[in-house]
Design an enzyme around this catalytic site. Structure first.
Site, short mmCIF file in Angstrom:
data_model
loop_
_atom_site.label_atom_id
_atom_site.label_comp_id
_atom_site.label_asym_id
_atom_site.label_seq_id
_atom_site.Cartn_x
_atom_site.Cartn_y
_atom_site.Cartn_z
N ASP A 112 -8.48 37.42 17.05
CA ASP A 112 -7.88 38.29 18.06
C ASP A 112 -7.50 39.67 17.54
O ASP A 112 -6.76 40.40 18.20
CB ASP A 112 -6.66 37.61 18.67
CG ASP A 112 -5.59 37.27 17.64
OD1 ASP A 112 -5.85 37.45 16.43
OD2 ASP A 112 -4.51 36.80 18.02
N GLU A 113 -8.00 40.05 16.37
CA GLU A 113 -7.59 41.33 15.79
C GLU A 113 -8.75 41.99 15.04
O GLU A 113 -9.48 41.32 14.31
CB GLU A 113 -6.41 41.11 14.84
CG GLU A 113 -5.65 42.36 14.47
CD GLU A 113 -4.33 42.06 13.78
OE1 GLU A 113 -3.94 42.82 12.88
OE2 GLU A 113 -3.68 41.05 14.15
#
Length: 421
Positions: A112-113
């Site tokens: 998610d990053e």
């Protein structure tokens, strides 16, 4: 110190409460108004919460906790984890990034990053890094209904710090930092562990030197830090000044080599002898399969147990094999040997097994106390099993004992990263 300051245009994007946001997006819910939790409630109160919606965070609910720790006065919506679904969303969003920049300018930090180097795109788009970031975040939401936050800085560290410390409080979820912002925005940070790269143990070590906020670290004698903590102490000093020479393109060129193969399993009921042997055997099978696939043999076996919360405690120990091996029987015996020495018959809730100190597989010297036919047979059997699992799936063939009620292997084989696929 000025000569060490990069002047790039780096953004760091984090998908806000990602797993919970995906579940909200699928159900057409607003994550800022919905009390949604991603957890397998059917496993009981001890089940791990993987994510909570931003709405629940406003009540102080942490992103990682146990089901029984969730507030009782809120009508919580539960969603069972579906890792395959989250990976699909993550891949879809990375494809959106590729609509803006080239692959070599993206560094995927986690599911998610990401970090993105916009330095070469400002003139192309005739936009500032802030404007491009805003457009990317809008595109993510328009296409997936997932909210994202973004930090902008002259290097990867500064972008990450802006993301972690300020962006979540910004009206548009974007924060931009430069070197002159550090005294006001970074140096005031306390406790130290709020800064990326400083864990609880290092925080305690720095506190013992009278360092309690980042400003104290920035003004401390770098030579003393290096003498006390080595290169890490020196690196932390430079990080407190926002200095980081890492480049995204260099990160992409690094292919990390695993120095260990390990597995940990949190159990959803208390286990004792002899039932726990079944769990250990299955975990050893998994670790040794990874050794065979990578054509490695291990010299050292690590084994640990954690007891139920009511009892507390546990142990973690390691032992060296007589010679490097990838055989299940050798690793399993090593685990049992450590268990016989250190286990105190308390109820077990966590098992951890790992192997380290690898050498390339060349051959195995059978000792005088071993049956050479048994060693050869074991190698042949498990090599055949590896081929079947590779072709037909992990649950295509298992030990007969996997049908016993205490076995967890079939359920784990249907998971991704320890969670439901």
């Amino acid at each position: 110190m000025e000569e060490y300051k990069l002047r790039k245009n780096i953004i760091c994007i984090d998908l806000k409460s990602f797993y919970a946001s995906v579940e909200c997006a699928i159900s057409g819910l607003d994550p800022f108004k919905t009390p949604l939790v991603v957890a397998d409630k059917e496993r009981g109160g001890g089940s791990i919460v993987l994510a909570v919606s931003p709405y629940l965070k406003t009540f102080g609910v942490p992103n990682r906790c146990r089901v029984y720790e969730l507030p009782k006065n809120i009508d919580i919506i539960y969603r069972k984890p579906k890792m395959e679904r989250y990976l699909e969303y993550s891949t879809r969003i990375v494809e959106l990034y590729l609509d803006f920049v080239s692959e070599e300018d993206i560094y995927v930090y986690s599911v998610d990053e990401v970090f993105i180097d916009l330095t070469g795109y400002l003139q192309y788009y005739n936009m500032t890094d802030y404007e491009i970031a805003k457009k990317i975040l809008k595109t993510i939401y328009d296409e997936t209904k997932i909210y994202a936050t973004c930090g902008i800085g002259p290097n990867m560290l500064m972008a990450k710090l802006a993301l972690d410390i300020e962006s979540k409080h910004s009206p548009d979820f974007i924060a931009k930092w430069d070197y002159e912002d550090l005294p006001a925005k970074l140096w005031t940070v306390t406790p130290l562990s709020k800064m990326w790269g400083i864990g609880r143990n290092m925080e305690r070590n720095l506190n013992s030197l009278g360092i309690y906020k980042i400003e104290d670290l920035a003004k401390f004698d770098v030579k003393k830090l290096k003498k006390k903590f080595g290169i890490i102490g020196e690196e932390l000093y430079y990080h407190s000044h926002g200095i980081d020479m890492s480049l995204i393109q260099e990160k992409l060129g690094v292919k990390p080599i695993s120095k260990s193969y390990g597995i940990g399993q949190t159990l959803f009921q208390d286990y004792y002898k002899p039932e726990i042997f079944q769990i250990i055997r299955e975990m050893v099978d998994d670790v040794c399969r990874r050794l065979r696939v990578s054509k490695k043999m291990a010299k050292t076996v690590h084994f640990g147990l954690a007891y139920s919360k009511e009892i507390g405690g546990g142990f973690a120990r390691q032992t060296k094999l007589e010679q490097p091996s990838q055989n299940e029987s050798h690793v399993f015996k090593a685990c049992l040997s450590l268990m016989n020495k250190f286990y105190d018959n308390s109820p077990i809730r966590v098992v951890r097994i790992a192997v380290t100190n690898f050498v390339d597989k060349k051959g195995y010297q059978v000792s005088l106390f071993e049956d050479i036919n048994q060693v050869v047979k074991e190698n042949a059997v498990f090599s055949a099993i590896d081929e079947i699992k590779e072709k037909f799936g992990k649950n295509s063939v298992n030990r007969a004992s996997s049908e016993l009620k205490h076995s967890t292997i079939k359920a784990r084989n249907d998971m991704i990263g320890g969670h439901n696929a």
